[in-house]
Enzyme design. Structure first.
Site, short mmCIF file in Angstrom:
data_model
loop_
_atom_site.label_atom_id
_atom_site.label_comp_id
_atom_site.label_asym_id
_atom_site.label_seq_id
_atom_site.Cartn_x
_atom_site.Cartn_y
_atom_site.Cartn_z
N ASP A 178 3.31 8.98 -0.66
CA ASP A 178 2.91 8.12 -1.57
C ASP A 178 3.28 8.71 -2.97
OD1 ASP A 178 1.87 6.30 -3.50
OD2 ASP A 178 1.13 5.19 -2.21
N GLU B 263 -1.14 8.71 5.48
CA GLU B 263 -0.47 8.81 3.96
C GLU B 263 -1.19 9.82 3.00
OE1 GLU B 263 -0.98 4.85 2.35
OE2 GLU B 263 0.28 5.30 0.61
N HIS C 298 6.39 5.87 -0.03
CA HIS C 298 6.00 4.95 -0.83
C HIS C 298 6.18 5.06 -2.11
CE1 HIS C 298 2.53 3.17 2.15
NE2 HIS C 298 3.67 2.52 2.47
N ASP D 235 -6.03 6.19 -8.02
CA ASP D 235 -5.18 5.52 -7.32
C ASP D 235 -4.69 4.33 -7.88
OD1 ASP D 235 -3.26 4.28 -5.63
OD2 ASP D 235 -5.09 4.33 -3.94
N GLU E 227 5.03 -0.72 -3.05
CA GLU E 227 3.64 -1.34 -3.11
C GLU E 227 3.18 -1.47 -4.69
OE1 GLU E 227 1.84 1.99 -1.18
OE2 GLU E 227 1.56 0.77 0.75
N ARG F 117 -8.20 -7.53 4.26
CA ARG F 117 -9.76 -7.59 3.90
C ARG F 117 -10.78 -7.93 4.91
NH1 ARG F 117 -9.08 -5.51 -1.13
NH2 ARG F 117 -7.10 -6.09 -1.99
N TYR G 20 -7.78 -2.40 5.01
CA TYR G 20 -8.31 -1.65 4.06
C TYR G 20 -9.68 -1.36 4.44
CZ TYR G 20 -4.77 -2.63 0.56
OH TYR G 20 -3.48 -2.76 -0.01
N HIS H 65 -4.48 5.49 6.07
CA HIS H 65 -5.20 6.14 5.13
C HIS H 65 -6.09 7.15 5.80
CE1 HIS H 65 -4.80 2.91 1.74
NE2 HIS H 65 -3.74 3.46 1.85
N HIS I 186 1.02 -1.71 7.85
CA HIS I 186 -0.16 -0.97 7.02
C HIS I 186 -1.54 -1.12 7.49
CE1 HIS I 186 -2.61 1.03 3.84
NE2 HIS I 186 -1.22 1.60 3.23
N HIS J 172 0.07 8.46 -5.30
CA HIS J 172 -0.85 9.39 -4.82
C HIS J 172 -0.62 10.82 -4.88
CE1 HIS J 172 -1.85 5.64 -1.80
NE2 HIS J 172 -1.92 5.45 -2.81
N HIS K 16 -1.50 2.02 -8.83
CA HIS K 16 -0.24 1.59 -8.88
C HIS K 16 0.37 1.03 -10.21
CE1 HIS K 16 -0.17 1.79 -4.20
NE2 HIS K 16 -0.90 2.88 -4.59
ZN LIG Z 1 0.65 3.67 -0.20
ZN LIG Z 2 -2.38 3.76 -3.67
#
Ligand SMILES: [Zn+2]
Ligand SMILES: [Zn+2]
Length: 283
Positions: free
Chosen positions: A178, A144, A215, A228, A260, A38, A70, A107, A67, A181, A230
């Site tokens: 993923d 992804e 993922h 999205d 994740e 972040r 974000y 992403h 990864h 996703h 999870h």
């Molecule tokens: Zn993912």
């Molecule tokens: Zn996600």
């Protein structure tokens, strides 16, 4: 046993991530952020910690994945935001190389209201620039599959295929599939038949030779809801039967699995890894 692990924290010291992966019984793989997800800025990697990470990962036979943080958005139409995002991608590739990590999950990002096609062009140019600027490094960019939320790019297998084709560097690029996703974006994974069809479609359109990571996330939202969210493995709309089918699909049985999943009072990481392992085919 198959490579199966989970995203672990690098809090305090990056090499502690390997200890955490062992603690929750990851088998030969796990995933980290190499820097705070972040924040834009990253502290330089401490040399001792980086070599401790390398050594621990090697001695426990881990192949770790990283990864991207974000904040960056490589599909952004905003020029300075885009440039900054590409800089972070380059920095992360370098950090991965220092840590002996061969793949970074990225992403597709958001086109922020411009258009999907424009978003894809920005993703292509971002990846090309990052690869050019790190041409001596071997780190692979794994794009992804996205959930198809508002303004997102990369939600269809055709998009993944065409962006990878246009970047054009097979050794430095690949895909990360993923489950949450893909399911949210409209590809069914609930039953063995549905999941076999989705994997076949992915193979036909993108090609399983370009798939390096799965993922493993269940989904709070139902098929095609483009959101999205999870969920713990088996508690969501894909469900245990869906994951059992994905895990036993022979076409993808060599692909590493990384969870994740959320951490809350219902279940923690160790329990999610154990539960996912229980769904692997026997033998
Ligand atoms: Zn993912
Ligand atoms: Zn996600």
């Amino acid at each position: 046993m198959r490579q199966i692990g989970i995203h672990v924290s690098i809090a305090k010291q990056i090499d502690f991530a390997v200890d955490r992966a062992i603690e929750v019984a990851c088998n030969r793989t796990f995933q980290i952020f190499t820097s705070s997800p972040r924040r834009w800025a990253a502290k330089e990697l401490d040399k001792n910690q980086a070599s401790a990470f390398l050594e621990k990962a090697r001695s426990a036979d881990f192949r770790p994945f990283a990864h991207m943080p974000y904040m960056p958005n490589i599909a952004s139409p905003n020029r300075s935001f885009h440039t900054q995002s590409v800089e972070v991608l380059i920095r992360e590739i370098r950090r991965c190389s220092i840590l002996g990590i061969s793949d970074i999950v990225v992403h597709f990002g958001s086109h922020q209201g411009s258009s999907i096609a424009e978003g894809h062009e920005r993703v292509i140019s971002a990846c090309r620039t990052a690869i050019e600027k790190t041409d001596r490094l071997k780190v692979r960019i794994l794009l992804e599959t996205s959930a198809g939320t508002r303004n997102s790019v990369g939600s269809k297998f055709e998009y993944v295929a065409s962006v990878l084709d246009k970047i054009g560097d097979k050794n430095r690029t690949g895909a990360c599939f993923d489950t949450c996703h893909v399911f949210a974006s409209g590809y069914d994974l609930k039953t063995p038949e549905a999941s076999a069809k989705t994997i076949d479609d992915f193979d036909e359109i993108v090609g399983l030779d370009r798939l390096y990571l799965i993922h493993v996330n269940d989904s709070k939202s139902d098929l095609g809801q483009a959101s999205d969210r999870h969920e713990h493995i088996g508690f969501g709309k894909i469900g245990d039967a869906g994951f059992r089918a994905i895990f036993s699909n022979k076409k993808i049985r060599e692909i590493p699995l990384v969870l994740e999943t959320p951490i809350d009072e219902r279940r923690g990481d160790k329990e999610n890894v154990a539960h996912a392992k229980s769904l692997l085919p026997k033998s």
